[in-house]
Motif scaffolding. Structure first.
Motif, short mmCIF file in Angstrom:
data_model
loop_
_atom_site.label_atom_id
_atom_site.label_comp_id
_atom_site.label_asym_id
_atom_site.label_seq_id
_atom_site.Cartn_x
_atom_site.Cartn_y
_atom_site.Cartn_z
N GLN A 168 0.83 -1.21 0.00
CA GLN A 168 0.00 0.00 0.00
C GLN A 168 0.87 1.25 0.00
O GLN A 168 0.61 2.20 -0.75
CB GLN A 168 -0.92 0.03 1.23
CG GLN A 168 -2.11 -0.86 1.16
CD GLN A 168 -2.94 -0.68 2.42
OE1 GLN A 168 -2.74 -1.40 3.39
NE2 GLN A 168 -3.84 0.27 2.42
N ALA A 169 1.86 1.27 0.86
CA ALA A 169 2.72 2.44 0.97
C ALA A 169 3.49 2.70 -0.32
O ALA A 169 3.56 3.84 -0.80
CB ALA A 169 3.69 2.27 2.14
N ARG A 214 4.75 10.92 3.23
CA ARG A 214 3.45 10.39 3.68
C ARG A 214 3.45 8.87 3.74
O ARG A 214 2.88 8.27 4.65
CB ARG A 214 2.32 10.89 2.77
CG ARG A 214 2.09 12.37 2.78
CD ARG A 214 1.43 12.87 4.05
NE ARG A 214 0.15 12.27 4.31
CZ ARG A 214 -1.03 12.83 4.07
NH1 ARG A 214 -1.10 14.03 3.57
NH2 ARG A 214 -2.15 12.19 4.36
N ALA A 215 4.11 8.23 2.77
CA ALA A 215 4.20 6.77 2.78
C ALA A 215 4.97 6.30 4.01
O ALA A 215 4.58 5.34 4.68
CB ALA A 215 4.86 6.27 1.50
N ALA A 247 2.70 1.77 -3.33
CA ALA A 247 1.76 2.19 -4.36
C ALA A 247 1.35 3.64 -4.19
O ALA A 247 1.01 4.32 -5.17
CB ALA A 247 0.53 1.28 -4.35
N SER A 248 1.39 4.15 -2.97
CA SER A 248 0.95 5.52 -2.71
C SER A 248 2.03 6.57 -2.95
O SER A 248 1.74 7.76 -3.00
CB SER A 248 0.43 5.65 -1.28
OG SER A 248 1.50 5.63 -0.36
N THR A 256 1.54 9.36 -5.70
CA THR A 256 0.50 10.35 -5.46
C THR A 256 0.67 11.11 -4.15
O THR A 256 0.42 12.32 -4.10
CB THR A 256 -0.90 9.70 -5.48
OG1 THR A 256 -0.93 8.62 -4.56
CG2 THR A 256 -1.24 9.21 -6.87
N LEU A 257 1.08 10.42 -3.09
CA LEU A 257 1.18 11.07 -1.77
C LEU A 257 2.59 11.51 -1.41
O LEU A 257 2.76 12.35 -0.53
CB LEU A 257 0.65 10.12 -0.69
CG LEU A 257 -0.81 9.71 -0.81
CD1 LEU A 257 -1.19 8.75 0.31
CD2 LEU A 257 -1.72 10.93 -0.81
#
Length: 71
Positions: free
Chosen positions: A31-32, A43-44, A34-35, A38-39
């Motif tokens: 999840q981290a 943030r990850a 993949a983010s 964008t983030l």
């Protein structure tokens, strides 16, 4: 170097990769990672810290993606 079962030189123990047994951590890391686009990396990293993923694991997977374990 160590010898493997076939009498061949095996890589040092600290370089041997083992299949991940902790599926929760695996899913959080996926999840981290993949983010990140964008983030962002910060943030990850904050997400992984909040989810109690060890800092050395978070750094390894976010900063050095080629060091990620398979599965």
């Amino acid at each position: 170097m160590m010898m493997n079962e076939m009498g061949e030189l095996a890589p040092a123990a600290d370089k041997v990769r083992h299949k991940r047994l902790d599926t929760r951590t695996r899913d959080l890391i996926n999840q981290a990672v993949a983010s990140v686009p964008t983030l962002g990396l910060q943030r990850a990293a904050e997400f992984l810290a909040t989810m109690n993923v060890p800092a050395e694991v978070a750094v390894r997977v976010l900063v050095y993606p080629n060091r990620r374990r398979a599965n």
